[in-house]
Design a protein around this motif. Structure first.
Motif, short mmCIF file in Angstrom:
data_model
loop_
_atom_site.label_atom_id
_atom_site.label_comp_id
_atom_site.label_asym_id
_atom_site.label_seq_id
_atom_site.Cartn_x
_atom_site.Cartn_y
_atom_site.Cartn_z
N GLN B 6 0.87 -1.19 -0.12
CA GLN B 6 -0.08 0.04 0.01
C GLN B 6 0.88 1.47 -0.06
O GLN B 6 1.51 1.64 0.96
CB GLN B 6 -0.86 -0.10 1.28
N SER B 22 -4.79 2.86 -3.02
CA SER B 22 -4.20 1.85 -3.75
C SER B 22 -3.55 0.70 -3.05
O SER B 22 -3.21 0.81 -1.76
CB SER B 22 -3.12 2.63 -4.51
N CYS B 23 -3.65 -0.33 -4.07
CA CYS B 23 -3.03 -1.25 -3.41
C CYS B 23 -2.46 -2.40 -4.59
O CYS B 23 -3.11 -2.71 -5.49
CB CYS B 23 -4.04 -2.35 -2.75
N THR B 24 -1.23 -2.89 -4.27
CA THR B 24 -0.72 -3.97 -5.25
C THR B 24 -0.08 -5.14 -4.48
O THR B 24 0.23 -4.96 -3.46
CB THR B 24 0.42 -3.29 -6.19
N TYR B 25 -0.10 -6.13 -5.10
CA TYR B 25 0.48 -7.34 -4.61
C TYR B 25 1.21 -8.24 -5.65
O TYR B 25 1.10 -7.85 -6.85
CB TYR B 25 -0.85 -8.19 -4.11
N ASP B 26 1.99 -9.08 -5.04
CA ASP B 26 2.91 -10.15 -5.72
C ASP B 26 2.17 -11.51 -5.43
O ASP B 26 2.35 -11.88 -4.34
CB ASP B 26 4.17 -9.96 -5.36
N GLN B 69 -7.42 -5.30 -11.33
CA GLN B 69 -6.84 -5.43 -12.30
C GLN B 69 -6.01 -6.50 -12.29
O GLN B 69 -4.79 -6.50 -11.73
CB GLN B 69 -5.91 -4.43 -12.94
N ALA B 72 -2.37 -6.65 -13.97
CA ALA B 72 -1.55 -5.72 -13.20
C ALA B 72 -1.08 -5.91 -11.75
O ALA B 72 -0.37 -5.46 -11.15
CB ALA B 72 -2.00 -4.33 -13.41
N LYS B 73 -2.13 -6.92 -11.31
CA LYS B 73 -2.18 -7.26 -9.74
C LYS B 73 -2.15 -5.85 -9.04
O LYS B 73 -1.71 -5.47 -8.05
CB LYS B 73 -0.62 -7.86 -9.34
N SER B 74 -3.26 -5.33 -9.17
CA SER B 74 -3.60 -4.11 -8.60
C SER B 74 -5.04 -4.20 -8.22
O SER B 74 -6.09 -4.82 -8.78
CB SER B 74 -3.62 -2.79 -9.58
N SER B 76 -7.51 -1.58 -6.08
CA SER B 76 -7.76 -0.25 -5.51
C SER B 76 -9.14 -0.18 -4.75
O SER B 76 -10.00 -0.82 -5.69
CB SER B 76 -7.41 0.95 -6.21
#
Lengths: 113, 113
Positions: B6, B22-26, B69, B72-74, B76
């Protein structure tokens, strides 16, 4: 229903002492979890259980032990408290597959001095 | 290893306006679940919204919606018509089939009257 309850709400421990954090749920959930939340951080999984008699390690299990003798209870044991275990501890439960929403208890704040 | 990022430690929004967290992850998994949790000063973890990764349609819960997404590993969170009661820490989380839920570090949302 009370949902997920945790006791105590707050505890101060001396280094080397031991204690058990209690967690009980009355929703007949088979999955239960223990997390810790350090200041300014997200939650990290300590241990989880998929049913009575079955437990498994999470991301940060060192220094903790758990047991699950009943569906309702999932106690977390600290054997030799260390300052690094100062944190807020959350118990959670979910049903039926573990992929459903986790319901959290109110947390136990632990201070190790 | 699974990680959740985040990138916004703090956000501010005017009452009645819209804000996006926002949040992205792997992850290397194809099947997983995504969550946004709200943590007010009471420390209680409250589920805001949940998204299954296999579903293309974005989840919506009243004033809360997500923009998922997968490529995109997103993941939000959009809060519309912000209210004073929305002020809290918001945590993004990803859970895989092994029941290992990983949380981001959180975004503190302030709502200005």
């Amino acid at each position: 229903n009370a949902g997920v309850t945790q006791t105590p709400k707050f505890r101060i421990l001396k280094i080397g002492q031991s204690m058990t954090l209690q967690c009980t749920q009355d929703m007949n959930h088979n999955y239960m979890y223990w997390y810790r939340q350090d200041p300014g951080m997200g939650l990290k999984l300590i241990y989880y259980s998929v049913g009575a008699g079955i437990t498994d390690k999470g991301e940060v299990p060192n220094g903790y032990n758990v047991s699950r003798s009943t569906t309702e209870d999932f106690p977390l044991r600290l054997e030799l408290a260390a300052p690094s275990q100062t944190s807020v501890y959350f118990c959670a439960s979910s049903y039926p597959t573990g992929q459903e929403t986790q319901y959290f208890g109110p947390g136990t704040r632990l201070l190790v001095l | 290893a699974q990680t959740v990022t985040q990138s916004q430690p703090e956000m501010s929004v005017q009452e009645a306006e819209t804000v996006t967290l926002s949040c992205t992850y792997d992850t290397s998994e194809s099947d997983y679940y995504l969550f946004w949790y709200k943590q007010p000063p009471s420390r209680q973890m409250i589920l805001v919204i949940r998204q299954e990764a296999y579903k293309q349609q974005n989840a919506t819960e009243n004033r809360f919606s997500v923009n998922f997404q997968k490529a995109a590993k997103s993941f939000s969170l959009k809060i519309s018509d912000s209210q004073l009661g929305d002020a809290a820490m918001y945590f993004c989380a990803v859970q895989h089939n092994n029941n290992d839920m990983r949380f981001g570090a959180g975004t503190r949302l302030t709502v200005k009257p």
